[in-house]
Write a protein that holds these residues in place. Structure first.
Motif, PDB file in Angstrom:
ATOM      1  N   GLY A  55      38.695  43.525  41.168  1.00 39.59           N
ATOM      2  CA  GLY A  55      38.492  43.283  39.602  1.00 39.59           C
ATOM      3  C   GLY A  55      38.126  41.745  39.469  1.00 39.59           C
ATOM      4  N   ALA A  56      38.559  40.788  39.915  1.00 38.35           N
ATOM      5  CA  ALA A  56      38.491  39.355  39.721  1.00 38.35           C
ATOM      6  C   ALA A  56      37.035  39.112  40.635  1.00 38.35           C
ATOM      7  CB  ALA A  56      39.730  38.610  40.384  1.00 38.35           C
ATOM      8  N   ALA A  57      36.882  39.593  41.873  1.00 39.31           N
ATOM      9  CA  ALA A  57      35.914  39.417  42.454  1.00 39.31           C
ATOM     10  C   ALA A  57      34.528  40.037  41.693  1.00 39.31           C
ATOM     11  CB  ALA A  57      36.003  39.885  43.951  1.00 39.31           C
ATOM     12  N   GLY A  58      34.792  41.048  41.427  1.00 41.47           N
ATOM     13  CA  GLY A  58      33.659  41.815  40.819  1.00 41.47           C
ATOM     14  C   GLY A  58      33.143  40.921  39.317  1.00 41.47           C
ATOM     15  N   ILE A  59      33.997  40.394  38.722  1.00 37.67           N
ATOM     16  CA  ILE A  59      33.716  39.550  37.506  1.00 37.67           C
ATOM     17  C   ILE A  59      33.316  38.363  37.909  1.00 37.67           C
ATOM     18  CG2 ILE A  59      34.754  38.287  35.532  1.00 37.67           C
ATOM     19  CD1 ILE A  59      36.981  40.453  35.465  1.00 37.67           C
TER      20      ILE A  59
END
Length: 166
Positions: A55-59
């Motif tokens: 999630g963090a990497a995607g954001i």
């Protein structure tokens, strides 16, 4: 949420999307959010840190690409969908992690998590407002989102390390 808060202005002022299409693009974000919540819950059940990191990497990736490709609607519109997915993969993973840590006090854990989300939702417009007041353009909001996502990665890695040491 910082990018989402300014998404209409981003789409019309930077990307050049006609205002009539903004609700449709915001709907894409909502579809992405639904997909992210659905997938994120399943992923977080088996691999909580992977869900948090994904999630963090995607954001981070979506925010950087939004900033870099901000003038190209053909790139921005699908990125809005992907930002919704990435942003909401995090929610079930965060809640799952909090309830795992605070198993003895689930009501307090839930209330604290909701309060933390609300605090974040209240603070991010102030960060964006500060950048905009300093003369940065609306596209700078995506860079702030990227920075906040980048700051999440070490926190997740530290949590994983601490939890593995127990």
């Amino acid at each position: 949420m910082i990018t989402f808060n300014y998404l209409a202005a981003f789409l019309t002022d930077v990307t050049g999307v006609p205002a009539v299409w903004v609700p449709a693009v915001l709907t894409l974000f909502g579809v992405g959010a639904f997909a992210g919540l659905s997938a994120g819950g399943r992923i977080a059940d088996r691999w909580p840190w992977r869900a948090l990191l994904a999630g963090a990497a995607g954001i981070l990736v979506c925010s950087v690409l939004l900033a870099l490709l901000s003038r190209h609607a053909v790139a921005v519109v699908p990125l809005v969908l992907l930002l919704g997915i990435a942003g909401f993969v995090l929610n079930p993973a965060i809640y799952g992690r909090v309830f795992t840590i605070a198993g003895e006090a689930p009501t307090l854990a839930g209330a604290t998590t909701v309060s933390a989300f609300q605090l974040g939702i209240s603070l991010v417009p102030a960060l964006a407002g500060a950048a905009l007041n300093a003369g940065a353009g609306v596209a700078s909001v995506a860079w702030i989102g990227a920075a906040l996502a980048a700051a999440t990665v070490p926190a997740v890695l530290l949590d994983r390390r601490i939890s593995s040491a127990r």
